[in-house]
Every structure is written in C-alpha cells, then in structure tokens.
Scaffold this motif. Structure first.
Motif, PDB file in Angstrom:
ATOM      1  N   LYS A  47       0.828  -1.273  -0.014  1.00  0.00           N
ATOM      2  CA  LYS A  47       0.019   0.113   0.074  1.00  0.00           C
ATOM      3  C   LYS A  47       0.801   1.258  -0.010  1.00  0.00           C
ATOM      4  O   LYS A  47       0.707   2.281  -0.646  1.00  0.00           O
ATOM      5  N   VAL A  48       2.062   1.143   0.830  1.00  0.00           N
ATOM      6  CA  VAL A  48       2.843   2.414   1.002  1.00  0.00           C
ATOM      7  C   VAL A  48       3.673   2.603  -0.433  1.00  0.00           C
ATOM      8  O   VAL A  48       3.823   3.847  -0.996  1.00  0.00           O
ATOM      9  N   ILE A  58      -0.141   9.069   1.578  1.00  0.00           N
ATOM     10  CA  ILE A  58      -0.651   7.586   2.119  1.00  0.00           C
ATOM     11  C   ILE A  58      -1.691   7.758   3.134  1.00  0.00           C
ATOM     12  O   ILE A  58      -1.892   8.696   3.927  1.00  0.00           O
ATOM     13  N   LEU A  63      -4.440   0.752   6.518  1.00  0.00           N
ATOM     14  CA  LEU A  63      -3.146   0.138   6.977  1.00  0.00           C
ATOM     15  C   LEU A  63      -3.549  -0.490   8.418  1.00  0.00           C
ATOM     16  O   LEU A  63      -2.650  -1.212   9.006  1.00  0.00           O
TER      17      LEU A  63
END
Length: 334
Positions: A47-48, A58, A63
C-alpha cells in the motif's frame, strides 16, 4: 428399555467437550501471529509503495486493518469466541426455555390422558377385564365349571394375553421411534459440536490468512459459518418445541373427547408415531434452516451431503416404519 439412555446427559457432555476444546485454539496463536505478521508486512509495504509510486498521500486508515486482525488473533479465545458466544447465548437459552415449557406441558397432558384412557376402558364392560386384574378375576369368579364356562374362561385368557401382546408391540415400536427421534437430535448436536471445535481451533489461522490480499473474504466467511453452525442448536430446540406443541394440542383434544362417558378410546397412538417419524426427517433440515438466518456458503456442501444421507436413510426407515404400522393396524382390524 430402549429409552434408558439419558440423552440430556449426552448433550451436556457435548457442551462440556466444546468448552474444554476451546482453549486449544491458543496453541495455534503463535503460528497465526507469524503468518499474520508476514502478511501485514507485505500488505503495508504494498500500500505504501503504491502511494509513493503514484505520488499520492498515504491513506493510514486501510493500513490499520492487519493490526486489528492481529489483535483479534492475540486475544482470540476471549475477544472473538467469547464475544460471539456471549451475544448468541441468550438466543440458545431462550429457545431451550421454550422447549422445556412445551415438554413439561406435554408430559402433564400425557399422564392425564393415560389416566382417563384407563378409566374409560375400565367403565366399558367389554374391555374392563383386559385392563384391570381385579375385573378379570371377578369375571372368572362369576363363571362355573361347565364345558361352556371353561371355553369362555379360555377365551378370556386368550383375549387378555392378545391385548397385552398388542400393547407391548405398540409400546416397543413407540419407544423405538422415540429412540430414533432423540438420536437424530443427538446426531445434529454432535456434528454441530465438531464443526464449532474445528472452526474455533483453526480460527486464528483463518484470521491470519485474511490479512493477505485476495483472501479478505476468509474473515467474513469464518464468522458467518461459525454463527450459522452455532444457530443449529436453537433451531433444533424450536423444531422440537413445535412438535411438542402439536402433541399437546392432540392430547388436549383426546382429553376433551374422553370427558364423554360413552367415548371409546383408541390406544393405538398412530398419530403420535406419525409425528415422531416426521420429526426424525425434520431434524436433518435444521442446517438448511439455520443457513437461512445467516448465509454461510461454505456449509452448503455439508448440508447437501447431510440431506442426501438423510434421504437415503429416511427411505429405509420409512419402509420399516410403514411395515410395522401396517402390521399393527392389520392385527387391530383382524
């Protein structure tokens, strides 16, 4: 006696077994934490990296999901299983309370019906000597020792022996059906306990796998399957309550009919046996009904297999039951 088995004690043993097996899920917590930790690392990194590659800010909220799942794995027996069982426990207790109330009423009306049936048969001169030993001895004392009286006396002994044999056959067949009825309920409870134990022990692994992309639905599937299987017991109690209520209504109708002194009772209990056969088959529809409450796609295969097996066994049981009922009915007509 066929019903010498304490089925209530067997159900309690299954409940105790589930309670003792639940802590075993903590043995897999370490493995699940490792799988979930590795999955969380890949999930957060992916994801990052996607956000950095697209030059986008972000998003922190997505997360947090693997960390929330990790907390559920660490405190799985108390946080997950304890919460679900606590929420669903009132439903189980409420349905079981309904069953106990209906069963108590049914036993009370059955005792009243048996007493009225005995009194009605005793009032009838044609059946009094069959059900009461004193009436039988009194009728024997009224006879002499002539050839005709001896023939009448022999016929009385034969009629009484035939009546007792018919009653024993009916009682044995009724106890057999009641045994099969109770056994069907025990089969459902045993399979339910087995499914719950498997889901509880392997639950941390299912939660850990749900961290990975593409396996997110594993978490929701596990919850729906667990709740669906857990609901088998209250649905079973509701089904038994319905059957008990039907029997109470039939017993009430018979008791009202027996209040008439000219009423001649029928002690065959054929309708009661028919509902026992219906109950035996109906128990195997409980997984399907529980699946209507909360959809659990993974259990449908087990439901189909169980229903298929029940149908095959039901054909054999129905044939045997029909032959036995027909035999008894033939003897009664004769």
């Amino acid at each position: 006696m066929l019903l010498s088995i304490d089925f209530e004690n067997l159900h309690q043993i299954l409940h105790t077994l589930y309670q003792e097996m639940m802590p075993l899920c903590s043995n897999l917590t370490g493995v699940a934490k490792g799988i979930a930790g590795l999955g969380a690392l890949f999930y957060v990194a992916a994801k990052v990296w996607q956000a950095l590659a697209r030059a986008e800010p972000i998003d922190v909220y997505p997360l947090l999901r693997p960390f929330a799942v990790g907390l559920c794995i660490m405190f799985f027996p108390t946080f997950v299983l304890g919460t679900i069982n606590t929420v669903l426990s009132p439903v189980v207790k409420g349905c079981h309370g309904m069953l106990e109330t209906q069963t108590f009423d049914m036993n009370k009306y059955r005792e009243q019906k048996d007493r009225l049936e005995y009194e009605a048969n005793k009032r009838n001169p044609e059946t009094a000597y069959l059900v009461d030993k004193e009436e039988f001895d009194k009728k024997l004392d009224e006879l002499g020792w002539s050839a005709g009286d001896l023939i009448t006396m022999g016929g009385m002994y034969i009629d009484r022996a035939e009546y007792r044999m018919k009653q024993n056959i009916r009682r044995w067949f009724q106890e057999l059906l009641e045994l099969l009825f109770q056994s069907a309920g025990l089969v459902i409870d045993t399979i339910r306990t087995f499914f719950l134990i498997v889901l509880s022990i392997l639950g941390p692994i299912a939660f850990a796998i749900s961290v990975y992309d593409g396996f997110q639905s594993t978490l929701t599937q596990w919850i729906t399957r667990y709740i669906s299987v857990y609901m088998w017991l209250p649905v079973s109690d509701l089904f038994s309550s319905v059957l008990a209520r039907i029997q109470v209504l039939m017993l009430t109708k018979d008791i009202e009919a027996m209040s008439d002194p000219t009423f001649i009772p029928d002690s065959s209990n054929t309708v009661y046996m028919v509902f026992l056969i219906i109950g035996i088959f109906g128990y195997f529809t409980i997984p399907t009904v529980a699946n209507w409450i909360i959809m659990a796609g993974g259990v449908s295969g087990a439901n189909r297999a169980m229903n298929t097996t029940a149908a095959k066994a039901g054909n054999v049981a129905a044939a045997g039951a029909g032959a036995a009922v027909g035999n008894v009915a033939g003897k009664l007509i004769k």
